[in-house]
Enzyme design. Sequence first.
Site, PDB file in Angstrom:
ATOM      1  NE  ARG A  32      -2.305  -2.359   2.667  1.00  0.00           N
ATOM      2  CZ  ARG A  32      -2.521  -2.797   3.885  1.00  0.00           C
ATOM      3  NH1 ARG A  32      -3.378  -2.200   4.645  1.00  0.00           N
ATOM      4  NH2 ARG A  32      -1.864  -3.840   4.350  1.00  0.00           N
TER       5      ARG A  32
ATOM      6  CD  GLU B 233       1.103 -11.128  17.379  1.00  0.00           C
ATOM      7  OE1 GLU B 233       0.630 -10.480  16.423  1.00  0.00           O
ATOM      8  OE2 GLU B 233       0.448 -11.530  18.348  1.00  0.00           O
TER       9      GLU B 233
HETATM   10  P1  AMP Z   1       4.670  -2.805  11.090  1.00  0.00           P
HETATM   11  O1  AMP Z   1       5.895  -3.411  10.464  1.00  0.00           O
HETATM   12  O2  AMP Z   1       4.216  -3.558  12.310  1.00  0.00           O
HETATM   13  O3  AMP Z   1       4.845  -1.322  11.368  1.00  0.00           O
HETATM   14  O4  AMP Z   1       3.476  -2.988  10.068  1.00  0.00           O
HETATM   15  C1  AMP Z   1       3.403  -2.148   9.008  1.00  0.00           C
HETATM   16  C2  AMP Z   1       2.683  -2.728   7.818  1.00  0.00           C
HETATM   17  O5  AMP Z   1       1.661  -3.674   8.139  1.00  0.00           O
HETATM   18  C3  AMP Z   1       2.035  -1.552   7.109  1.00  0.00           C
HETATM   19  O6  AMP Z   1       2.661  -1.431   5.863  1.00  0.00           O
HETATM   20  C4  AMP Z   1       0.577  -1.898   7.017  1.00  0.00           C
HETATM   21  O7  AMP Z   1       0.244  -2.003   5.651  1.00  0.00           O
HETATM   22  C5  AMP Z   1       0.377  -3.228   7.709  1.00  0.00           C
HETATM   23  N1  AMP Z   1      -0.468  -3.127   8.919  1.00  0.00           N
HETATM   24  C6  AMP Z   1      -0.083  -3.402  10.190  1.00  0.00           C
HETATM   25  N2  AMP Z   1      -1.080  -3.244  11.066  1.00  0.00           N
HETATM   26  C7  AMP Z   1      -2.150  -2.825  10.350  1.00  0.00           C
HETATM   27  C8  AMP Z   1      -3.505  -2.462  10.691  1.00  0.00           C
HETATM   28  N3  AMP Z   1      -3.961  -2.490  11.958  1.00  0.00           N
HETATM   29  N4  AMP Z   1      -4.313  -2.062   9.686  1.00  0.00           N
HETATM   30  C9  AMP Z   1      -3.853  -2.024   8.416  1.00  0.00           C
HETATM   31  N5  AMP Z   1      -2.617  -2.357   8.039  1.00  0.00           N
HETATM   32  C10 AMP Z   1      -1.755  -2.767   8.987  1.00  0.00           C
END
Ligand code: AMP
Length: 176
Positions: free
Chosen positions: A64, A101
């Site tokens: 995205r 996770e």
């Molecule tokens: P992180 O590496 O944990 O910061 O996760 C980031 C990626 O996971 C982003 O590019 C989002 O597209 C996706 N993502 C994580 N959590 C969500 C959420 N609650 N809603 C939508 N997309 C999420």
Amino acid sequence: MSRVTLAEIEAAIRNVPDFPRPGIQFKDITPLLADGRMFAGAMDHLLAGIGRDEVDKVVGIDARGFIFGAAAAARLGCGFVPVRKKGKLPWRTHEESYDLEYGSATVAVHVDAVRPGERVLLVDDLLATGGTAAATVSLLGRLGARLAGIRFVVELSFLAGRGRLGTAPVLALVTY
Ligand code: AMP
């Protein structure tokens, strides 16, 4: 400045409980993308304060981040660089793994995507734990990029991802 308010942008993001797993509140940006005024307004806010001559490349994160990152690059008139999940890029790559996770993930970038010293703006749709963005920041460091800023549409601030992103200024339009 945009005539679309941040409150309107927040209202255009749909919360989907328990997707893709029980307990996750998924922030669905597709209603925002489907509304031309909201999409353009989100781009105005994402690029607020950034001049056309201040960035050489926009880097967007799979998948995205490509939507907002490519729109940002086209607006700034600069290049766009995709950071992809491992195994998708055809040329020589640098790779960086990070913990999820359950298990781990790997992001990759072409070795010649950014030249040393180029000024880069990093864009993604959402900052959660920051693992993906932090791995991308280290990839950009290996390319010798100068990180001008990091911008997200949504930040889940309770996951404290921002603290993993180093010293570049971080901006998010909507914070939960
Ligand atoms: P992180 O590496 O944990 O910061 O996760 C980031 C990626 O996971 C982003 O590019 C989002 O597209 C996706 N993502 C994580 N959590 C969500 C959420 N609650 N809603 C939508 N997309 C999420």
